[in-house]
Design a protein around this motif. Structure first.
Motif, PDB file in Angstrom:
ATOM      1  N   PHE A  51      -7.953   0.530 -13.566  1.00  0.00           N
ATOM      2  CA  PHE A  51      -6.827   0.205 -14.441  1.00  0.00           C
ATOM      3  C   PHE A  51      -5.565   0.929 -13.989  1.00  0.00           C
ATOM      4  CE2 PHE A  51      -4.529   0.698 -18.554  1.00  0.00           C
ATOM      5  CZ  PHE A  51      -4.313  -0.644 -18.795  1.00  0.00           C
ATOM      6  N   ALA A  52      -5.713   2.183 -13.580  1.00  0.00           N
ATOM      7  CA  ALA A  52      -4.555   2.961 -13.107  1.00  0.00           C
ATOM      8  C   ALA A  52      -3.983   2.354 -11.828  1.00  0.00           C
ATOM      9  CB  ALA A  52      -4.956   4.417 -12.879  1.00  0.00           C
ATOM     10  N   VAL A  53      -4.838   1.930 -10.916  1.00  0.00           N
ATOM     11  CA  VAL A  53      -4.357   1.297  -9.680  1.00  0.00           C
ATOM     12  C   VAL A  53      -3.666  -0.028 -10.000  1.00  0.00           C
ATOM     13  CG1 VAL A  53      -5.096   0.238  -7.506  1.00  0.00           C
ATOM     14  CG2 VAL A  53      -6.034   2.429  -8.200  1.00  0.00           C
ATOM     15  N   LEU A  55      -2.004  -0.701 -12.601  1.00  0.00           N
ATOM     16  CA  LEU A  55      -0.712  -0.443 -13.242  1.00  0.00           C
ATOM     17  C   LEU A  55       0.290   0.290 -12.359  1.00  0.00           C
ATOM     18  CD1 LEU A  55      -1.657   0.441 -16.910  1.00  0.00           C
ATOM     19  CD2 LEU A  55      -0.697  -1.672 -16.006  1.00  0.00           C
ATOM     20  N   LEU A  56      -0.050   0.534 -11.112  1.00  0.00           N
ATOM     21  CA  LEU A  56       0.914   1.144 -10.205  1.00  0.00           C
ATOM     22  C   LEU A  56       2.124   0.214 -10.064  1.00  0.00           C
ATOM     23  CD1 LEU A  56      -1.392   2.543  -7.396  1.00  0.00           C
ATOM     24  CD2 LEU A  56      -0.045   3.851  -9.025  1.00  0.00           C
ATOM     25  N   PRO A  57       3.306   0.791  -9.928  1.00  0.00           N
ATOM     26  CA  PRO A  57       4.502  -0.064  -9.832  1.00  0.00           C
ATOM     27  C   PRO A  57       4.429  -1.092  -8.701  1.00  0.00           C
ATOM     28  CG  PRO A  57       5.146   2.204 -10.190  1.00  0.00           C
ATOM     29  CD  PRO A  57       3.660   2.204  -9.987  1.00  0.00           C
ATOM     30  N   MET A  58       3.876  -0.729  -7.573  1.00  0.00           N
ATOM     31  CA  MET A  58       3.781  -1.682  -6.467  1.00  0.00           C
ATOM     32  C   MET A  58       2.820  -2.822  -6.801  1.00  0.00           C
ATOM     33  SD  MET A  58       5.229  -2.124  -3.742  1.00  0.00           S
ATOM     34  CE  MET A  58       5.148  -3.423  -2.581  1.00  0.00           C
ATOM     35  N   SER A  59       1.740  -2.520  -7.504  1.00  0.00           N
ATOM     36  CA  SER A  59       0.804  -3.574  -7.902  1.00  0.00           C
ATOM     37  C   SER A  59       1.476  -4.568  -8.841  1.00  0.00           C
ATOM     38  CB  SER A  59      -0.415  -2.982  -8.606  1.00  0.00           C
ATOM     39  OG  SER A  59      -1.176  -2.215  -7.723  1.00  0.00           O
ATOM     40  N   ILE A  60       2.198  -4.054  -9.818  1.00  0.00           N
ATOM     41  CA  ILE A  60       2.897  -4.914 -10.778  1.00  0.00           C
ATOM     42  C   ILE A  60       3.978  -5.723 -10.063  1.00  0.00           C
ATOM     43  CG2 ILE A  60       4.299  -4.946 -12.874  1.00  0.00           C
ATOM     44  CD1 ILE A  60       1.550  -4.053 -13.537  1.00  0.00           C
ATOM     45  N   SER A  61       4.703  -5.080  -9.150  1.00  0.00           N
ATOM     46  CA  SER A  61       5.757  -5.766  -8.413  1.00  0.00           C
ATOM     47  C   SER A  61       5.187  -6.906  -7.571  1.00  0.00           C
ATOM     48  CB  SER A  61       6.492  -4.765  -7.509  1.00  0.00           C
ATOM     49  OG  SER A  61       7.405  -5.411  -6.681  1.00  0.00           O
ATOM     50  N   GLN A  62       4.093  -6.659  -6.895  1.00  0.00           N
ATOM     51  CA  GLN A  62       3.461  -7.703  -6.090  1.00  0.00           C
ATOM     52  C   GLN A  62       2.915  -8.823  -6.976  1.00  0.00           C
ATOM     53  OE1 GLN A  62       2.921  -8.324  -2.764  1.00  0.00           O
ATOM     54  NE2 GLN A  62       4.404  -6.727  -2.375  1.00  0.00           N
ATOM     55  N   ALA A  63       2.395  -8.456  -8.143  1.00  0.00           N
ATOM     56  CA  ALA A  63       1.799  -9.450  -9.032  1.00  0.00           C
ATOM     57  C   ALA A  63       2.831 -10.459  -9.522  1.00  0.00           C
ATOM     58  CB  ALA A  63       1.146  -8.760 -10.226  1.00  0.00           C
ATOM     59  N   GLY A  64       4.046 -10.021  -9.723  1.00  0.00           N
ATOM     60  CA  GLY A  64       5.085 -10.911 -10.222  1.00  0.00           C
ATOM     61  C   GLY A  64       5.950 -11.515  -9.139  1.00  0.00           C
ATOM     62  N   SER A  65       5.530 -11.415  -7.884  1.00  0.00           N
ATOM     63  CA  SER A  65       6.329 -11.963  -6.790  1.00  0.00           C
ATOM     64  C   SER A  65       5.823 -13.356  -6.419  1.00  0.00           C
ATOM     65  CB  SER A  65       6.260 -11.038  -5.580  1.00  0.00           C
ATOM     66  OG  SER A  65       4.983 -11.104  -4.984  1.00  0.00           O
ATOM     67  N   THR A  71      -2.043 -12.957  -4.819  1.00  0.00           N
ATOM     68  CA  THR A  71      -3.372 -13.562  -4.832  1.00  0.00           C
ATOM     69  C   THR A  71      -4.361 -12.703  -4.054  1.00  0.00           C
ATOM     70  OG1 THR A  71      -2.313 -15.721  -4.924  1.00  0.00           O
ATOM     71  CG2 THR A  71      -4.630 -15.688  -4.348  1.00  0.00           C
ATOM     72  N   VAL A  72      -3.922 -12.176  -2.923  1.00  0.00           N
ATOM     73  CA  VAL A  72      -4.787 -11.299  -2.122  1.00  0.00           C
ATOM     74  C   VAL A  72      -5.197 -10.081  -2.932  1.00  0.00           C
ATOM     75  CG1 VAL A  72      -4.856  -9.777  -0.118  1.00  0.00           C
ATOM     76  CG2 VAL A  72      -3.898 -12.055   0.104  1.00  0.00           C
ATOM     77  N   ASN A  73      -4.233  -9.446  -3.594  1.00  0.00           N
ATOM     78  CA  ASN A  73      -4.541  -8.260  -4.388  1.00  0.00           C
ATOM     79  C   ASN A  73      -5.467  -8.589  -5.545  1.00  0.00           C
ATOM     80  OD1 ASN A  73      -2.860  -6.879  -2.679  1.00  0.00           O
ATOM     81  ND2 ASN A  73      -1.169  -6.739  -4.119  1.00  0.00           N
ATOM     82  N   ALA A  74      -5.239  -9.714  -6.215  1.00  0.00           N
ATOM     83  CA  ALA A  74      -6.088 -10.097  -7.345  1.00  0.00           C
ATOM     84  C   ALA A  74      -7.522 -10.350  -6.889  1.00  0.00           C
ATOM     85  CB  ALA A  74      -5.519 -11.341  -8.021  1.00  0.00           C
ATOM     86  N   LEU A  75      -7.674 -11.090  -5.794  1.00  0.00           N
ATOM     87  CA  LEU A  75      -9.020 -11.368  -5.293  1.00  0.00           C
ATOM     88  C   LEU A  75      -9.698 -10.104  -4.772  1.00  0.00           C
ATOM     89  CD1 LEU A  75      -8.411 -14.760  -3.453  1.00  0.00           C
ATOM     90  CD2 LEU A  75      -9.511 -14.390  -5.665  1.00  0.00           C
ATOM     91  N   THR A  76      -8.907  -9.184  -4.212  1.00  0.00           N
ATOM     92  CA  THR A  76      -9.473  -7.921  -3.736  1.00  0.00           C
ATOM     93  C   THR A  76      -9.944  -7.068  -4.911  1.00  0.00           C
ATOM     94  OG1 THR A  76      -8.045  -8.014  -1.797  1.00  0.00           O
ATOM     95  CG2 THR A  76      -9.036  -5.896  -2.306  1.00  0.00           C
ATOM     96  N   PHE A  77      -9.176  -7.049  -5.997  1.00  0.00           N
ATOM     97  CA  PHE A  77      -9.629  -6.349  -7.202  1.00  0.00           C
ATOM     98  C   PHE A  77     -10.978  -6.907  -7.643  1.00  0.00           C
ATOM     99  CE2 PHE A  77      -5.236  -4.858  -8.237  1.00  0.00           C
ATOM    100  CZ  PHE A  77      -5.552  -3.535  -8.496  1.00  0.00           C
TER     101      PHE A  77
END
Length: 170
Positions: A51-53, A55-65, A71-77
């Motif tokens: 959950f902490a990873v 909520l990292l600013p870079m994760s949130i920034s990539q999620a809304g781009s 998609t890569v980050n979501a599937l990797t999670f």
């Protein structure tokens, strides 16, 4: 894929480039939120580090781009959460779990081809849980072959559209 689906859905209704761009970003964010939610549900035990990873600013920034990195980050999670869950299980993985894992690896390799290597990570966790070791190697080889085959077929199909990318790399 989330961006493409949102653009295809919005194009006949209101073909504004700006609106489709923001719809693609919103679709990425919604997909990422759903994937992280499922990953948190799959995570055995204390899910606060994941959950902490997320909520990292870079994760949130990539999620809304509009980038495919969301998609890569979501599937990797999802893949890491599923792998960790499998590592904690004392039983052999079910066919449904293995098919879900293989599907994730294939979709991940479509986003970025080098990520099919994560399939090795996930199936190595299962290695000792397979009673006939041959079955493990069949699943591992089959998953990696499927990811490689789908990636090669997809790249062959879209090769004609990649003129700008080829120019960039030259």
């Amino acid at each position: 894929m989330p961006q493409t689906l949102s653009i295809l859905a919005l194009k006949p209704i209101w073909p504004s480039v700006t609106l489709m761009y923001y719809a693609g970003r919103l679709a990425n964010l919604v997909f990422w939120i759903l994937a992280v939610y499922v990953a948190l549900r799959l995570w055995p035990g204390n899910a606060w580090p994941l959950f902490a990873v997320a909520l990292l600013p870079m994760s949130i920034s990539q999620a809304g781009s509009f980038s495919p990195d969301a998609t890569v980050n979501a599937l990797t999670f999802l893949l890491i959460a599923g792998t960790y869950r499998a590592a904690k299980l004392t039983r052999a993985p079910t066919k449904r779990e293995l098919i879900s894992f293989a599907t994730l690896v294939v979709f991940l390799s479509l986003c970025k081809p080098v990520f099919f290597v994560l399939g090795l990570l996930g199936l190595m966790v299962h290695a000792k849980k397979f009673k006939p070791q041959k079955k493990h190697w069949v699943w591992l080889g089959g998953t990696l072959f499927a990811a490689l085959l789908v990636t090669v077929l997809w790249n062959a199909k879209v090769n004609a559209y990649a003129e700008g990318i080829r120019h960039y790399y030259l």
